[in-house]
Motif scaffolding. Structure first.
Motif, PDB file in Angstrom:
ATOM      1  N   GLN A 196     -12.064   1.295 -16.648  1.00  0.00           N
ATOM      2  CA  GLN A 196     -12.288   2.625 -17.217  1.00  0.00           C
ATOM      3  C   GLN A 196     -12.321   3.819 -15.983  1.00  0.00           C
ATOM      4  OE1 GLN A 196     -14.156   0.450 -16.116  1.00  0.00           O
ATOM      5  NE2 GLN A 196     -15.957   1.497 -15.096  1.00  0.00           N
ATOM      6  N   GLY A 197     -12.292   3.231 -14.578  1.00  0.00           N
ATOM      7  CA  GLY A 197     -12.070   4.208 -13.654  1.00  0.00           C
ATOM      8  C   GLY A 197     -13.423   4.354 -12.856  1.00  0.00           C
ATOM      9  N   THR A 198     -13.200   4.781 -11.667  1.00  0.00           N
ATOM     10  CA  THR A 198     -14.446   5.014 -11.023  1.00  0.00           C
ATOM     11  C   THR A 198     -14.348   6.476 -10.175  1.00  0.00           C
ATOM     12  OG1 THR A 198     -16.288   4.255  -9.540  1.00  0.00           O
ATOM     13  CG2 THR A 198     -14.203   3.593  -9.005  1.00  0.00           C
ATOM     14  N   GLN A 199     -15.198   7.371  -9.954  1.00  0.00           N
ATOM     15  CA  GLN A 199     -14.907   8.494  -9.595  1.00  0.00           C
ATOM     16  C   GLN A 199     -15.356   8.532  -7.997  1.00  0.00           C
ATOM     17  OE1 GLN A 199     -13.965  11.843 -10.678  1.00  0.00           O
ATOM     18  NE2 GLN A 199     -13.688  12.259  -8.564  1.00  0.00           N
ATOM     19  N   VAL A 200     -14.340   9.021  -7.215  1.00  0.00           N
ATOM     20  CA  VAL A 200     -14.364   9.027  -5.727  1.00  0.00           C
ATOM     21  C   VAL A 200     -14.440  10.420  -5.509  1.00  0.00           C
ATOM     22  CG1 VAL A 200     -13.644   8.435  -3.430  1.00  0.00           C
ATOM     23  CG2 VAL A 200     -13.658   6.756  -5.293  1.00  0.00           C
ATOM     24  N   THR A 201     -15.199  11.173  -4.790  1.00  0.00           N
ATOM     25  CA  THR A 201     -15.375  12.378  -4.389  1.00  0.00           C
ATOM     26  C   THR A 201     -15.749  12.551  -2.664  1.00  0.00           C
ATOM     27  OG1 THR A 201     -16.213  13.001  -6.509  1.00  0.00           O
ATOM     28  CG2 THR A 201     -16.284  14.744  -4.549  1.00  0.00           C
ATOM     29  N   VAL A 202     -14.748  12.965  -1.960  1.00  0.00           N
ATOM     30  CA  VAL A 202     -15.039  13.255  -0.785  1.00  0.00           C
ATOM     31  C   VAL A 202     -15.102  14.669  -0.243  1.00  0.00           C
ATOM     32  CG1 VAL A 202     -13.624  12.746   1.530  1.00  0.00           C
ATOM     33  CG2 VAL A 202     -13.274  11.491  -0.541  1.00  0.00           C
ATOM     34  N   SER A 203     -16.083  15.088   0.057  1.00  0.00           N
ATOM     35  CA  SER A 203     -16.548  16.462   0.486  1.00  0.00           C
ATOM     36  C   SER A 203     -16.126  16.856   1.923  1.00  0.00           C
ATOM     37  CB  SER A 203     -17.945  16.541   0.281  1.00  0.00           C
ATOM     38  OG  SER A 203     -18.713  15.720   1.379  1.00  0.00           O
ATOM     39  N   SER A 204     -15.612  18.191   2.108  1.00  0.00           N
ATOM     40  CA  SER A 204     -15.155  18.351   3.349  1.00  0.00           C
ATOM     41  C   SER A 204     -16.314  19.120   4.263  1.00  0.00           C
ATOM     42  CB  SER A 204     -14.077  19.437   3.075  1.00  0.00           C
ATOM     43  OG  SER A 204     -14.381  20.699   2.250  1.00  0.00           O
ATOM     44  N   HIS A 242       1.093  -1.018  -0.002  1.00  0.00           N
ATOM     45  CA  HIS A 242      -0.175   0.011   0.085  1.00  0.00           C
ATOM     46  C   HIS A 242       0.852   1.231  -0.147  1.00  0.00           C
ATOM     47  CE1 HIS A 242      -2.814  -2.964   1.639  1.00  0.00           C
ATOM     48  NE2 HIS A 242      -3.717  -2.317   1.317  1.00  0.00           N
ATOM     49  N   ALA A 243       0.596   2.120  -0.599  1.00  0.00           N
ATOM     50  CA  ALA A 243       1.142   3.390  -0.797  1.00  0.00           C
ATOM     51  C   ALA A 243       1.058   3.968   0.579  1.00  0.00           C
ATOM     52  CB  ALA A 243       0.554   4.529  -1.707  1.00  0.00           C
ATOM     53  N   GLY A 244       2.131   4.922   1.072  1.00  0.00           N
ATOM     54  CA  GLY A 244       2.404   5.431   2.247  1.00  0.00           C
ATOM     55  C   GLY A 244       1.202   6.276   2.882  1.00  0.00           C
ATOM     56  N   PHE A 245       0.517   6.987   1.932  1.00  0.00           N
ATOM     57  CA  PHE A 245      -0.477   7.785   2.137  1.00  0.00           C
ATOM     58  C   PHE A 245      -1.761   7.273   2.544  1.00  0.00           C
ATOM     59  CE2 PHE A 245      -2.473   7.527  -2.034  1.00  0.00           C
ATOM     60  CZ  PHE A 245      -1.338   7.426  -2.877  1.00  0.00           C
ATOM     61  N   VAL A 246      -1.765   5.894   2.161  1.00  0.00           N
ATOM     62  CA  VAL A 246      -3.089   5.209   2.674  1.00  0.00           C
ATOM     63  C   VAL A 246      -3.054   4.118   3.519  1.00  0.00           C
ATOM     64  CG1 VAL A 246      -3.994   5.591   0.355  1.00  0.00           C
ATOM     65  CG2 VAL A 246      -3.091   3.485   0.591  1.00  0.00           C
ATOM     66  N   LYS A 247      -1.858   3.891   3.956  1.00  0.00           N
ATOM     67  CA  LYS A 247      -1.786   2.809   5.171  1.00  0.00           C
ATOM     68  C   LYS A 247      -2.516   3.037   6.335  1.00  0.00           C
ATOM     69  CE  LYS A 247       2.862   1.103   3.939  1.00  0.00           C
ATOM     70  NZ  LYS A 247       4.366   1.050   4.206  1.00  0.00           N
ATOM     71  N   GLY A 248      -3.088   1.949   6.682  1.00  0.00           N
ATOM     72  CA  GLY A 248      -4.078   2.052   7.728  1.00  0.00           C
ATOM     73  C   GLY A 248      -5.456   2.705   7.625  1.00  0.00           C
ATOM     74  N   ARG A 249      -5.461   3.161   6.290  1.00  0.00           N
ATOM     75  CA  ARG A 249      -6.899   3.732   5.907  1.00  0.00           C
ATOM     76  C   ARG A 249      -7.462   2.822   4.764  1.00  0.00           C
ATOM     77  NH1 ARG A 249      -7.449   8.669   3.851  1.00  0.00           N
ATOM     78  NH2 ARG A 249      -5.679   8.515   2.701  1.00  0.00           N
ATOM     79  N   PHE A 250      -6.795   2.392   3.776  1.00  0.00           N
ATOM     80  CA  PHE A 250      -7.107   1.547   2.803  1.00  0.00           C
ATOM     81  C   PHE A 250      -6.574   0.164   2.808  1.00  0.00           C
ATOM     82  CE2 PHE A 250      -7.490   5.260  -0.570  1.00  0.00           C
ATOM     83  CZ  PHE A 250      -8.018   6.103   0.184  1.00  0.00           C
ATOM     84  N   SER A 270     -11.900   6.356   6.489  1.00  0.00           N
ATOM     85  CA  SER A 270     -11.314   7.747   7.043  1.00  0.00           C
ATOM     86  C   SER A 270     -10.989   8.587   5.908  1.00  0.00           C
ATOM     87  CB  SER A 270      -9.896   7.492   8.094  1.00  0.00           C
ATOM     88  OG  SER A 270     -10.348   6.648   9.035  1.00  0.00           O
ATOM     89  N   LEU A 271     -11.852   8.573   4.864  1.00  0.00           N
ATOM     90  CA  LEU A 271     -11.442   9.461   3.593  1.00  0.00           C
ATOM     91  C   LEU A 271     -11.412  11.014   3.772  1.00  0.00           C
ATOM     92  CD1 LEU A 271     -14.013   7.310   1.440  1.00  0.00           C
ATOM     93  CD2 LEU A 271     -11.555   7.592   0.719  1.00  0.00           C
ATOM     94  N   LYS A 272     -10.403  11.416   3.134  1.00  0.00           N
ATOM     95  CA  LYS A 272     -10.203  12.681   3.188  1.00  0.00           C
ATOM     96  C   LYS A 272     -10.440  13.531   1.812  1.00  0.00           C
ATOM     97  CE  LYS A 272      -6.384  11.506   5.997  1.00  0.00           C
ATOM     98  NZ  LYS A 272      -4.721  11.600   6.129  1.00  0.00           N
ATOM     99  N   PRO A 273     -10.524  14.782   1.815  1.00  0.00           N
ATOM    100  CA  PRO A 273     -10.943  15.432   0.494  1.00  0.00           C
ATOM    101  C   PRO A 273      -9.770  15.279  -0.374  1.00  0.00           C
ATOM    102  CG  PRO A 273     -11.447  16.928   2.385  1.00  0.00           C
ATOM    103  CD  PRO A 273     -10.931  15.740   3.011  1.00  0.00           C
ATOM    104  N   GLU A 274      -8.427  14.976   0.078  1.00  0.00           N
ATOM    105  CA  GLU A 274      -7.512  14.819  -0.963  1.00  0.00           C
ATOM    106  C   GLU A 274      -7.431  13.359  -1.620  1.00  0.00           C
ATOM    107  OE1 GLU A 274      -7.213  16.002   2.412  1.00  0.00           O
ATOM    108  OE2 GLU A 274      -5.484  15.307   3.293  1.00  0.00           O
TER     109      GLU A 274
END
Length: 123
Positions: A115-123, A60-68, A85-89
């Motif tokens: 083809q991809g799927t959109q994930v949008t996290v609102s603040s 897992h990439a460092g920025f998602v470890k423990g979350r994804f 624990s999704l974040k806007p980023e």
């Protein structure tokens, strides 16, 4: 012809969770290492997570470890990405990718893409 079809994206609030799925139309799904990448608007596509054919090895990439968490069900030809624990980023288009046998964190090593799927996290 191999196809990867992602699903499960959507709009979620900060701190929320989503589970992405990617179903592969291949004869021998267990021959493939699977991965998730993401691409935010105006940015390069980046590695998120990968899993080997048995599911016994994950990266897992460092920025998602423990979350994804990436996982797979070979009986269903499906790989998952559980996101918490999704974040806007984390807002991006999430892509499923496949390559024969070996895991890799490099997008250049993958020759099969969904083809991809959109994930949008609102603040």
């Amino acid at each position: 012809q191999v196809q990867l079809v992602e699903s499960g994206g959507g709009l979620v609030q900060t701190g929320g969770s989503l589970r992405l799925s990617c179903e592969a139309s291949v004869r021998t799904f267990s021959d493939y290492a699977m991965a998730w990448f993401r691409q935010a608007l105006g940015k390069e596509r980046e590695f998120v997570a990968t899993i080997n054919w048995t599911g016994g090895t994950t990266l897992h990439a460092g920025f998602v470890k423990g979350r994804f968490t990436i996982s797979r069900d070979n009986a269903k030809n499906t790989v998952y990405l559980q996101m918490t624990s999704l974040k806007p980023e984390d807002t991006a288009v999430y892509y499923c990718a496949a390559r024969r046998f070996h895991v890799s964190g490099s997008r250049d090593d993958y020759n099969l893409w969904g083809q991809g799927t959109q994930v949008t996290v609102s603040s």
